[in-house]
Design a protein around this motif. Structure first.
Motif, PDB file in Angstrom:
ATOM      1  N   GLU A 719       0.826  -1.207   0.000  1.00 44.95           N
ATOM      2  CA  GLU A 719       0.000   0.000   0.000  1.00 44.95           C
ATOM      3  C   GLU A 719       0.861   1.258   0.000  1.00 44.95           C
ATOM      4  O   GLU A 719       0.601   2.213  -0.741  1.00 44.95           O
ATOM      5  CB  GLU A 719      -0.942  -0.009   1.206  1.00 44.95           C
ATOM      6  N   ASN A 756      -0.608  -5.514  -7.123  1.00 47.30           N
ATOM      7  CA  ASN A 756      -1.588  -5.333  -6.045  1.00 47.30           C
ATOM      8  C   ASN A 756      -2.989  -5.763  -6.436  1.00 47.30           C
ATOM      9  O   ASN A 756      -3.919  -5.647  -5.633  1.00 47.30           O
ATOM     10  CB  ASN A 756      -1.617  -3.864  -5.603  1.00 47.30           C
ATOM     11  N   ASP A 758      -4.982  -4.454  -8.755  1.00 48.02           N
ATOM     12  CA  ASP A 758      -5.852  -3.389  -9.252  1.00 48.02           C
ATOM     13  C   ASP A 758      -5.784  -3.388 -10.775  1.00 48.02           C
ATOM     14  O   ASP A 758      -5.092  -2.571 -11.399  1.00 48.02           O
ATOM     15  CB  ASP A 758      -5.405  -2.047  -8.673  1.00 48.02           C
ATOM     16  N   ALA A 913      -5.390  -7.381   1.069  1.00 45.95           N
ATOM     17  CA  ALA A 913      -6.328  -7.648  -0.023  1.00 45.95           C
ATOM     18  C   ALA A 913      -5.623  -7.892  -1.353  1.00 45.95           C
ATOM     19  O   ALA A 913      -6.277  -8.214  -2.340  1.00 45.95           O
ATOM     20  CB  ALA A 913      -7.298  -6.472  -0.171  1.00 45.95           C
ATOM     21  N   THR A 914      -4.295  -7.760  -1.380  1.00 45.96           N
ATOM     22  CA  THR A 914      -3.570  -7.989  -2.632  1.00 45.96           C
ATOM     23  C   THR A 914      -3.583  -9.474  -2.975  1.00 45.96           C
ATOM     24  O   THR A 914      -3.724 -10.325  -2.081  1.00 45.96           O
ATOM     25  CB  THR A 914      -2.122  -7.493  -2.528  1.00 45.96           C
ATOM     26  N   ALA A 918      -3.791 -12.366  -0.129  1.00 46.19           N
ATOM     27  CA  ALA A 918      -5.116 -12.994  -0.036  1.00 46.19           C
ATOM     28  C   ALA A 918      -5.001 -14.485  -0.321  1.00 46.19           C
ATOM     29  O   ALA A 918      -5.638 -15.317   0.348  1.00 46.19           O
ATOM     30  CB  ALA A 918      -6.081 -12.329  -1.019  1.00 46.19           C
ATOM     31  N   ARG A 921      -3.538 -16.203   2.734  1.00 44.80           N
ATOM     32  CA  ARG A 921      -4.522 -16.348   3.822  1.00 44.80           C
ATOM     33  C   ARG A 921      -5.408 -17.565   3.603  1.00 44.80           C
ATOM     34  O   ARG A 921      -5.674 -18.348   4.539  1.00 44.80           O
ATOM     35  CB  ARG A 921      -5.369 -15.074   3.885  1.00 44.80           C
TER      36      ARG A 921
END
Length: 933
Positions: A719, A756, A758, A913-914, A918, A921
């Motif tokens: 980030e 990331n 996006d 959240a990348t 993610a 996790r």
């Protein structure tokens, strides 16, 4: 009176809105320069009173030292723009020895009648401010505007001096704001080489061409633009202009073209609109003054006569003389203006007598009967003969200028035999008064320009007088002096102001180089000019064109009996920068920087060595030669200790160290140095300033933030990395420096957005990268962008990334593991791959797993993990740990996989959240379930 922002001032056909600095003529905005508007508002404040020259100068130029002559030029431009003298109406008069006064009747209107400001075009225009009123062409102008909406391609055709340019500019001015992407005027008068048309148009569009297929490249760029192109003075380049227009029309359906030429282009889709002469009163009918002034030729003649002679009034007794003059000149606008300028000296009777004598001589010559072209030529001959010898010499020597020029430039070219420096301004003033020289009043300076017709005539007389060679020499010397001044001001002057100040000289610079490099006696001068003009070519992103001149200059210099080492050094540095951006990491770029360093070492030029080392370092990084680059950064440190300005050297030294450390794989040290660079910039007040002169040119702030963003991402702060990359891009966009925009997008923006997850932003930035790289001819990063597109947009790679392609090949592996090849693997195993080693090894492991070689894959992944940890690259450590954990998961070693992966995951404190985090996790949750049973 006090001008209220709540009121408008109405006089003649004009309404002035002081609060908006807006003037309307019949509800259409009249564009005035900033200084001209200032003068008008001051005169309106004191309407009916005399305002002294000193008062005007103090108000209009409060912080500058300005001569009376500057004010006179601005006042003349204002009067012309208002059509002062039209139908006997006077707005501004000169009060001898006192000043100026606004004398026209006026009224005040309330704020309820005030219009909204006219909407600007999305991307504006480059049309010049109109200095004269359009006379007798209103119906034609309206017709062309109507036709242009349907025909898309109109050529205004007519003989020289008939007013084609005036009508074209009038149409374009009326259409300001009607085209989403604006209006661009391309004047072909200064261009002799048809191959340069594409380059000139590309410059106007903010585009640099990659190859010789200029028409195709321009048409491709324009395909989605909604724009009006005004192409002026096409007649001498018909064979090149016609196919270019056809290509644009076929490819760009929302682009309209308005051209001017003495003959049609004979192009597909062209609609020809012929311009006739202005209407003259009939020779037999008896007309009164009011009736006669209804004819546009007489209107123009009388208005221009009043503009050049304050006390001129057309009496009834002299009306037949004026009518006969208009008829004698065939209603040709330029001929009428030239004749009107002589009324003050000759009177109407004397003027007509002289014209009759001139045309009588023509009629008895061996030439054909005078058509309109011959009428204008005869009028030019007659006007030229009326000049003093000094004025004649001035006019013919000024013909050497292709573009606009200042009084200082005019003096530098004119002064010589027959003319002393103190006579130049008087002669220039007389040429303007006699309509042989146009004046362009800028906000800060006054520029002069010859019409194409007059320029051609002046050049012809210059050659006939045998003065062409020495005038070309003085012209080239003036170009050199201007470019030396530009170089000296480059560091201290804001970029936009610097470009505005010197871009006007680009056409003359090209002309001087084209002549000088092919003229033996002038070659030493041209070689210096090629070297010293480097800043202008760089700022305009015309590196490819400059590279051509530099190569010619170097070849001439190397063949000379006594080559100058300082010139050779400057040219080699310029060539290295040109080649790097337009060819990428080419052999020619490397050789140029190596040669430059050797030259600098021989002359003990520390600054030259610094530039050569930093340029070579940039090429080495692009090639993937990280260890040599790291060694060069250390050499740079040593040289910097012997160098000049401490802050600049400290910034350059530290930034190069950051680059080398980062790509060599030393992320903690690279980050420490990067943060020191930014702290040093903050302490020195550095804010987006383009620090010039060291190797490959990027803005220091943009470059430092770009590499810091990469380091942050590798160290596990996705980030913060994105915020830093965005900051770098914002600065690059703010200063509007093309190569800096490409640099930060190619090395950080596009990649970090994709890493990331996006996708939308990554695609948007990729499109921006390709657009900017194409515009500024940064082929290196354009090629990178095409490779990125194969992953970010799923496009086919064109061309495929070649094996062993250095940095871009390594970047592609981080985007897609399948892109690994044997050469990249060899680099990783030898340690030459630096920052990307862990990713290349991870990609190799994926290939081994596909071959069912699990033991070999595990060993390679263990190696990748160790490299990532050693380098401080947490992001790569996470990816390698994830791949190894999945392998162990498939082998049923859940506890081992969990214990490997969880500590790495817990090192992160953001970016969950990348895609990488993610996915980890989810994998940890999968590994936890068997352990909980």
């Amino acid at each position: 009176m006090t001008l209220s922002t709540e009121q408008a001032v109405h006089f003649g056909p004009y309404r002035v809105y002081p609060g908006q600095r807006l003037i309307l003529e019949a509800d259409q905005p009249l564009r005035l320069g900033r200084r001209s508007m200032d003068i008008l508002l001051i005169l309106l404040e004191h309407a009916g009173q005399v305002v002294s020259k000193q008062q005007l100068i103090a108000r209009v130029w409060p912080t500058s030292v300005v001569e009376d002559s500057n004010l006179r030029v601005h006042m003349a431009a204002l009067r012309k723009a208002l059509g002062d003298g039209q139908a006997g109406q006077r707005y501004i008069v000169t009060v001898a020895q006192r000043g100026y006064s606004f004398v026209a009747p006026f009224s005040l209107e309330t704020s309820e009648q005030r219009p909204d400001s006219p909407p600007p075009a999305a991307n504006g225009h480059n049309l010049p401010v109109r200095h004269t009123r359009l006379i007798g062409r209103q119906a034609l102008l309206a017709n062309v505007m109507t036709q242009l909406a349907h025909q898309r391609f109109i050529t205004l055709v007519g003989p020289g001096g008939i007013g084609k340019t005036t009508v074209a500019l009038g149409v374009a001015e009326q259409l300001i704001g009607q085209y989403r992407d604006g209006i661009r005027l391309l004047d072909l008068a200064p261009i002799n080489d048809p191959r340069m048309i594409g380059a000139h148009l590309a410059t106007l569009l903010g585009l640099a061409l990659h190859d010789d297929a200029a028409a195709d490249s321009l048409a491709f760029f324009l395909r989605e633009q909604q724009m009006l192109l005004v192409i002026d003075n096409c007649e001498h380049l018909l064979d090149a202009v016609a196919p270019l227009c056809e290509s644009i029309l076929r490819t760009a359906p929302q682009v309209h073209i308005l051209a001017t030429s003495r003959e049609s282009l004979r192009a597909e889709g062209e609609y020809v609109q012929r311009l006739e002469s202005l209407d003259c009163p009939p020779p037999i009918a008896v007309l009164d003054r009011t009736q006669a002034l209804g004819f546009s030729a007489l209107q123009l003649f009388v208005e221009r006569a009043m503009a050049s002679h304050d006390s001129f009034e057309l009496s009834h007794a002299e009306l037949p003389l004026a009518i006969e003059i208009c008829r004698r000149l065939d209603g040709i606008p330029l001929a009428l203006e030239l004749a009107a300028a002589q009324v003050a000296n000759l009177g109407l009777g004397g003027l007509l007598a002289q014209l009759q004598d001139s045309f009588r001589l023509l009629a008895h010559s061996a030439q054909a009967a005078p058509g309109r072209h011959q009428t204008l030529r005869t009028t030019l001959d007659w006007s030229f003969r009326l000049l003093t010898p000094c004025e004649q010499a001035c006019l013919r020597r000024l013909g050497i200028f292709r573009g606009s020029f200042t009084l200082a430039s005019a003096a530098a070219v004119i002064v010589g035999e027959q003319i002393a420096p103190d006579r130049v301004f008087g002669a220039i003033t007389q040429l303007v008064a006699k309509s042989l020289l146009n004046v362009e009043v800028g906000d800060e300076e006054v520029f002069y320009r010859l019409l194409d017709t007059t320029r051609g005539y002046a050049l012809e007389t210059l050659e006939q007088a045998g003065e062409l060679p020495e005038t070309r020499q003085r012209h080239a010397e003036r170009c050199l002096a201007l470019m030396q001044q530009a170089r000296d001001e480059w560091e201290q002057t804001p970029t936009e102001l610097w470009i505005e100040r010197y871009v006007r000289g680009l056409e003359d610079l090209r002309a001087a180089l084209d002549w000088g490099l092919h003229t033996p006696d002038a070659q030493p001068l041209a070689i210096r000019l090629a070297a010293v003009s480097t800043p202008l070519w760089q700022e305009l992103s015309l590196l490819r064109e400059h590279g051509g001149y530099v190569r010619q200059a170097l070849a001439l210099l190397q063949a000379s009996a006594e080559p100058c080492p300082q010139l050779a050094l400057a040219l080699q540095l310029a060539l290295g920068s040109c080649c790097y951006h337009t060819q990428g990491d080419s052999r020619e770029a490397i050789d140029a920087f190596v040669s430059a360093r050797a030259l600098a070492e021989r002359s003990d030029d520390v600054a030259g060595q610094l530039k050569a080392v930093s340029g070579h370092l940039a090429v080495n990084l692009s090639c993937g030669h990280y260890q040599p680059a790291l060694e060069q950064s250390r050499q740079f440190d040593g040289l910097a200790l012997r160098g000049a300005a401490p802050t600049q050297l400290a910034l350059s030294t530290q930034r190069l160290r950051v680059l080398a450390l980062h790509f060599a794989g030393h992320q903690p040290q690279a980050r420490e140095s990067a943060e020191q660079v930014l702290q040093l910039m903050t302490r020195s007040g550095h804010r987006g300033r383009f620090t010039r002169g060291f190797g490959v040119q990027y803005d220091q702030s943009v470059a430092a933030l770009t590499i810091l963003a990469r380091i942050l991402w590798l160290q596990g702060q996705p980030e913060q990395a994105w915020r830093t990359a965005r900051q770098a891009l914002d600065i690059a966009l703010q200063i509007n420096h093309g190569t800096s925009i490409c640099y930060t997008l190619a090395l950080a923006g596009c990649l970090i957005a994709h890493y990331n997850g996006d996708s939308a932003t990554a695609r948007e930035l990729l499109r921006l990268l390709l657009e900017q790289a194409q515009k500024h001819s940064v082929l290196l990063f354009y090629t990178w962008g095409r490779h990125y597109a194969s992953v970010i947009e799923g496009a086919a790679p064109t061309p495929p990334v070649p094996a062993g392609s250095g940095l871009v090949g390594e970047i592609m592996v981080t985007l897609d593991s399948s892109r690994v090849d044997d050469l990249l693997l060899q680099r990783a195993e030898s340690g030459a791959a630096g920052w990307s080693t862990a990713e290349i090894l991870r990609a190799r492991a994926a290939g081994l797993l596909a071959e069912q070689r699990q033991d070999a894959a595990e060993a390679v992944l263990q190696q990748a993990l160790e490299v990532a940890r050693t380098q401080g690259a947490l992001a790569w450590e996470l990816r390698s740990a994830t791949a190894l954990a999945r392998l162990w998961q498939r082998q049923g070693q859940h506890r081992r996989a969990h214990d490997l992966l969880r500590p790495v995951y817990e090192c992160f404190n953001e970016g969950f959240a990348t895609p990488d985090l993610a996915g980890v996790r989810l994998l940890l949750d999968e590994l936890q379930r068997p352990l909980a049973v």
